[in-house]
Enzyme design. Structure first.
Site, PDB file in Angstrom:
ATOM      1  N   HIS A  33       0.612  -1.142  -0.179  1.00 22.92           N
ATOM      2  CA  HIS A  33       0.291   0.198   0.227  1.00 22.92           C
ATOM      3  C   HIS A  33       0.800   1.299   0.430  1.00 22.92           C
ATOM      4  CE1 HIS A  33      -3.004  -3.055   2.199  1.00 22.92           C
ATOM      5  NE2 HIS A  33      -3.376  -2.851   0.671  1.00 22.92           N
ATOM      6  N   GLU A  55       1.731  -5.647  10.966  1.00 27.40           N
ATOM      7  CA  GLU A  55       1.055  -4.334  10.130  1.00 27.40           C
ATOM      8  C   GLU A  55       2.006  -3.479  11.417  1.00 27.40           C
ATOM      9  OE1 GLU A  55      -0.849  -2.539   9.024  1.00 27.40           O
ATOM     10  OE2 GLU A  55      -2.255  -4.208   7.505  1.00 27.40           O
TER      11      GLU A  55
END
Lengths: 323, 323
Positions: free
Chosen positions: A21, A182
């Protein structure tokens, strides 16, 4: 993922992917740094390859150009015939599948492990996303990281909802095994030094674990607390689908904490509170993640489980000769 | 801005604009809410009009579609001849200039005041952006807001660098007077309930101040601490212009705090620290604002000043008849 829960041979090829991303900047800038200067990824027994996964989105500082790359690695999409009008991320997914896979099960060509680096705007500290409780190797790796980084929350999230019919679709699924990291909280489009440094140290520690494994270390069984994804909870919405409210201040930043039925979860713009209507305690994660608004997810509900992870058997002393 | 530092007549038309940047969600969702239900903006003596300033960018949840709307309200751009290939934001700037201006000085058609609502990823609490120390009305409004909201930092930033040759270019410059409100920290693409509620309360309080002014209240002189923009400081960069480092952890989140010459400001990916080379103490603001990476601004340097703001004279009891 054509995952190999317990590798029988040393890992030979590992990829560290950032910028899947393009606005999650820790991974973008680590990948760019390592592409210029890969020294710190070197280990004696295997190669670790840095990859900037979505260069187009990274250049634009957006999550994606056409659609979400990290939802594109399905068997169906990867096997579809290429056309000149394909979305950017579909073309890129095929390239990454060729580089790191192919995903087709059982192929010996695939990378042994992909560690995919992400950021979240949620207050999740370090979250290690493992595809399921069967993935003994990834759980041992996670346990190793938890022991190395006790100072911030370092939790394991089993990503697939139970009874899910979903097929794997994420970047790490193209290799033989993999895991997603994450780190949060960090706004999209922002680099925070503390988050960047933590990600860098986590990667180093993950590579050290792989090196230990390759060298024949034994890893005993252990018990581990994990969170298992039960699915998403959407924001309150107007009749035309727009937001009608936001995450309640009493829920904001409370990732991994118990949410009881009847507790407030949203505050509507009209002033009204929305209470949690589930029939049992859940543990919300990815609370108020920016990228999930469009996915109609205000947070993921999870259950907290204690699982028993079996030992990771040592490789034989001269594993390359065993084959 | 064709600013009217001290209005001689009551304010009749005020605009509250949100979503000038489409991923700063407090203003986006306040504007959308008020467009459906404008009741809370009503005051006895004037109308307050909600405006979603950049609907295209808000729909895409991006700062802008083609280029930054809040840099587009220059005399030159607004006076340029429209063509079918104009950037989206230039077309929209002309529409807003027609709706709220025109900017051409002295026009009686323009709105009396524009309050433009923004978010920042920086740890700035409430920041009130006023075009200069001459703007007595905006400084009295700021003082009123500071007294109403003592619990979080509520600072005034004089936006133009001294000796600047720059012309006004922001949305609020199309009206007779205006002010920008920046609330942070909030990631782009995220609504945080506490920030949203604070912005909503600030707008209510600003409208209350205008109502008091219209009713003939007197506002005495006062002394005020302000920060004056001295210009931006860029990130360290590689030879090809990419980032070579990030904001130092010792500077991160320290908006409005003194920065001494020799103190660390950046941490390079190589590990090296970059020290501040200025020759006097400055007060950084907009530290690590996501949208300023592309503008080559890691933070703005400001100086802290104490200024004397003269009284705001009361309007005569029947001001509409004076004209």
């Amino acid at each position: 993922m054509c995952s190999v829960p317990v590798p029988r041979a040393p890992l030979r090829r590992v990829a560290v992917t950032g910028g899947t991303h393009g606005n999650e900047l820790s991974g973008v800038y680590l990948a760019r740094h390592w592409l210029r200067d890969p020294g710190e990824l070197r280990r004696p027994s295997f190669s670790a390859t840095p990859v900037l996964a979505n260069p187009g989105a990274a250049a634009a500082c957006r999550r994606y150009v056409d659609h979400d790359l990290n939802r594109t690695f399905t068997d169906t999409l990867l096997a579809s015939r290429a056309t000149p009008n394909d979305p950017y991320e579909l073309t890129r997914a095929r390239e990454l599948d060729q580089l790191l896979g192919p995903k087709a099960s059982g192929s010996d060509r695939a990378f042994d492990f992909v560690l995919d680096l992400h950021n979240t705007t949620a207050n999740m500290g370090t979250c290690l996303l493992v595809d399921g409780a069967h993935n003994t190797f990834a759980l041992h790796l996670s346990h190793h990281l938890q022991l190395q980084f006790p100072e911030v929350p370092c939790q394991v999230l089993l990503t697939w909802p139970p009874q899910s019919a979903r097929k794997s679709f994420s970047l790490d699924s193209v290799a033989k095994n993999g895991m997603t990291v994450e780190l949060g909280p960090q706004p999209q489009g922002v680099l925070r030094a503390a988050v960047f440094s933590r990600m860098r140290a986590l990667v180093a520690s993950a590579l050290d674990f792989m090196e230990l494994f390759n060298q024949g270390a034994a890893f005993p069984a252990f018990e581990m607390e994990v969170y298992r994804n039960l699915g998403g909870e959407d924001f309150p919405r107007t009749q035309d689908g727009d937001l009608a409210g936001m995450v309640h201040p009493q829920l904001q930043d409370r990732d991994y904490e118990p949410l009881q039925p009847g507790a407030p979860i949203f505050q509507k713009f009209s002033g009204e509170e929305v209470l949690y209507e589930g029939d049992s305690t859940v543990y919300p994660v990815f609370i108020n993640e920016a990228a999930y608004y469009e996915k109609h997810v205000a947070f993921l509900r999870t259950e907290k489980l204690m699982i028993s992870v079996p030992p990771l058997p040592p490789l034989s002393p001269a594993p390359t000769q065993v084959l």
